[in-house]
Design an enzyme around this catalytic site. Sequence first.
Site, PDB file in Angstrom:
ATOM      1  N   LYS A  33     -37.396  35.536 -12.050  1.00  0.00           N
ATOM      2  CA  LYS A  33     -37.811  34.632 -13.129  1.00  0.00           C
ATOM      3  C   LYS A  33     -37.383  35.216 -14.468  1.00  0.00           C
ATOM      4  O   LYS A  33     -37.530  36.418 -14.698  1.00  0.00           O
ATOM      5  CB  LYS A  33     -39.331  34.444 -13.074  1.00  0.00           C
ATOM      6  CG  LYS A  33     -39.881  33.445 -14.074  1.00  0.00           C
ATOM      7  CD  LYS A  33     -41.389  33.274 -13.896  1.00  0.00           C
ATOM      8  CE  LYS A  33     -41.973  32.263 -14.865  1.00  0.00           C
ATOM      9  NZ  LYS A  33     -43.437  32.122 -14.689  1.00  0.00           N
ATOM     10  N   SER A  35     -45.051  27.476 -13.917  1.00  0.00           N
ATOM     11  CA  SER A  35     -43.853  27.648 -14.724  1.00  0.00           C
ATOM     12  C   SER A  35     -42.714  28.350 -13.988  1.00  0.00           C
ATOM     13  O   SER A  35     -41.586  28.331 -14.469  1.00  0.00           O
ATOM     14  CB  SER A  35     -44.183  28.445 -15.978  1.00  0.00           C
ATOM     15  OG  SER A  35     -44.595  29.770 -15.635  1.00  0.00           O
ATOM     16  N   SER A  76     -48.800  29.821 -12.087  1.00  0.00           N
ATOM     17  CA  SER A  76     -47.351  29.631 -12.128  1.00  0.00           C
ATOM     18  C   SER A  76     -46.553  30.167 -10.944  1.00  0.00           C
ATOM     19  O   SER A  76     -45.360  29.898 -10.855  1.00  0.00           O
ATOM     20  CB  SER A  76     -46.787  30.237 -13.404  1.00  0.00           C
ATOM     21  OG  SER A  76     -47.001  29.357 -14.463  1.00  0.00           O
TER      22      SER A  76
HETATM   23  N1  GLN Z   1     -49.617  25.833 -16.161  1.00  0.00           N
HETATM   24  C1  GLN Z   1     -50.379  26.835 -16.828  1.00  0.00           C
HETATM   25  C2  GLN Z   1     -50.007  26.858 -18.290  1.00  0.00           C
HETATM   26  O1  GLN Z   1     -49.321  26.009 -18.696  1.00  0.00           O
HETATM   27  C3  GLN Z   1     -50.161  28.169 -16.182  1.00  0.00           C
HETATM   28  C4  GLN Z   1     -48.860  28.776 -16.512  1.00  0.00           C
HETATM   29  C5  GLN Z   1     -48.651  30.138 -15.905  1.00  0.00           C
HETATM   30  O2  GLN Z   1     -49.304  30.522 -14.935  1.00  0.00           O
HETATM   31  N2  GLN Z   1     -47.767  30.893 -16.509  1.00  0.00           N
HETATM   32  O3  GLN Z   1     -50.379  27.709 -19.032  1.00  0.00           O
END
Ligand code: GLN
Length: 498
Positions: free
Chosen positions: A81, A156, A180
């Site tokens: 990532k 994400s 994420s």
């Molecule tokens: N979807 C969540 C957010 O927008 C979690 C994102 C993540 O785990 N990095 O913050």
Amino acid sequence: MTSVPLHYLTLHEAAGLLARREVSSVDLTRAAFDRIRALDDSVHAFLTLTEDEALAQAREADGRIARGEAGPLTGVPAAVKDVISTRGVRTTCGSRILESFVPLYDAFVIERLKEAGFVMLGKTNMDEFAMGSSGENSAFGPTHNPWALDRVPGGSSSGSAAAVAAGMALYALGSDTGGSIRQPASLTGVVGFKPTYGRVSRFGLVAFGSSLDQIGPITRSVRDAALVFQAIAGHDRRDSTSAPLDVPAVTDALTTDLSGLRVGVPREYFVEGMDDDVRQAVRAAIDRMEDLGASVDWDVSLPSTGHAVAVYYIIAPSEASANLARYDGVKYGYSYREGAGMWDNMEKTREFGFGEEVKRRIMLGTYALSSGYYDAYYLKAQKVRTLIRREFDAAFEEHDVLVMPVSPTPAFKLGEKVDDPLQMYLSDVMTIPVNIAGLPGISVPCGFSQPARPGAADGSRLPIGLQILAKPFDEPALFRAAYAYEQATDWHKQHPEL
Ligand code: GLN
């Protein structure tokens, strides 16, 4: 040779073929790039490919294997990532502001993987600074779900999950602040594991919500997740929150019998409005765990669950507003220089460099931390955080693992929620509490949506994930439950038609 095509091997299967010299790391790496070239125009999982470096690493790994110096990960090609720092390889965080940023050092996890014989295919697409649940907040365009290209892969870690699901990488690293790793794994039918907070060093992970962030693997099997976890976990002095604990040999916990395992099902996770297919698949999975010997308590309650999203959207943006202050156009990344002086340049750098969602979070966080509001928002959120954590502690006194869905729905359509941040935030109701409490959590494939069901969205067959949680640092219990369930099913062996 196995009948599985090279690109859909598990990491563990690939390591076996490498050890028996039935394939080389160079073969696997070439096959991965062929697959990427054939598919990534339509999936868009990668932001940067590192083919020359990967082939050099593969040749080095083949040498190690020939000398009998290989470990379980040696020579198996993987993706990272783009929020994880890689020396000499562009690391964008999915943001314009870091579009041409090349780090000077490797993250701890990359150092570890390199010691293990790493072959890095490239860096994967993601929501900007890991803020998002669909991959659509990437400054470089969205990733598409390999199971239905008009749908999101989740986020994400959108590119990491899509790359593993589509057979473009044998495993990948993601990061998980509020879901994420687990949510995109669930939406793309692969395994995603978030370790206990403090288990994996955050050194070199670009910070979003520092009290919530963890790095973890996205893989095609539970065993693979255990193997990658063992390679990247462990104490690191350069992360002050890294736990000074020995890492248990989780691969020893991979047995197919669940006798004596106490499974709890918190009722707050079976909420109204959740998709029927998800409810049915997860209930059936829990029944399956009972068949395997587990005792199941359907009557667990975690009453503060409903506050978790609100707590998260105070704490994560507050931490983000501090963490993202460093992008000022001076130290690194994009820099606007045409303005009327230093302050103007700084403001314009941030105005042009950050996307909408990132700016929204910085504003939310700055507001929540400002004097006069700090007690009402930030302090209160921290208190509720403690309550949420205590409820989990109490539940784990009587249960070894807790199980529930990962996401209330299967993959939604690209564009469906982009104009409605609150709807987007609510897709993480089941993953966020886990980060708030710092627990380890995994998503394991547990079924598919039923395209024939009346009212089912456009007939797509979409993956569904089962979430399994354990108490902090009890990764062995989590892997035991996840592995036994996976081995009793064949959901993880199914792949998208691409
Ligand atoms: N979807 C969540 C957010 O927008 C979690 C994102 C993540 O785990 N990095 O913050």
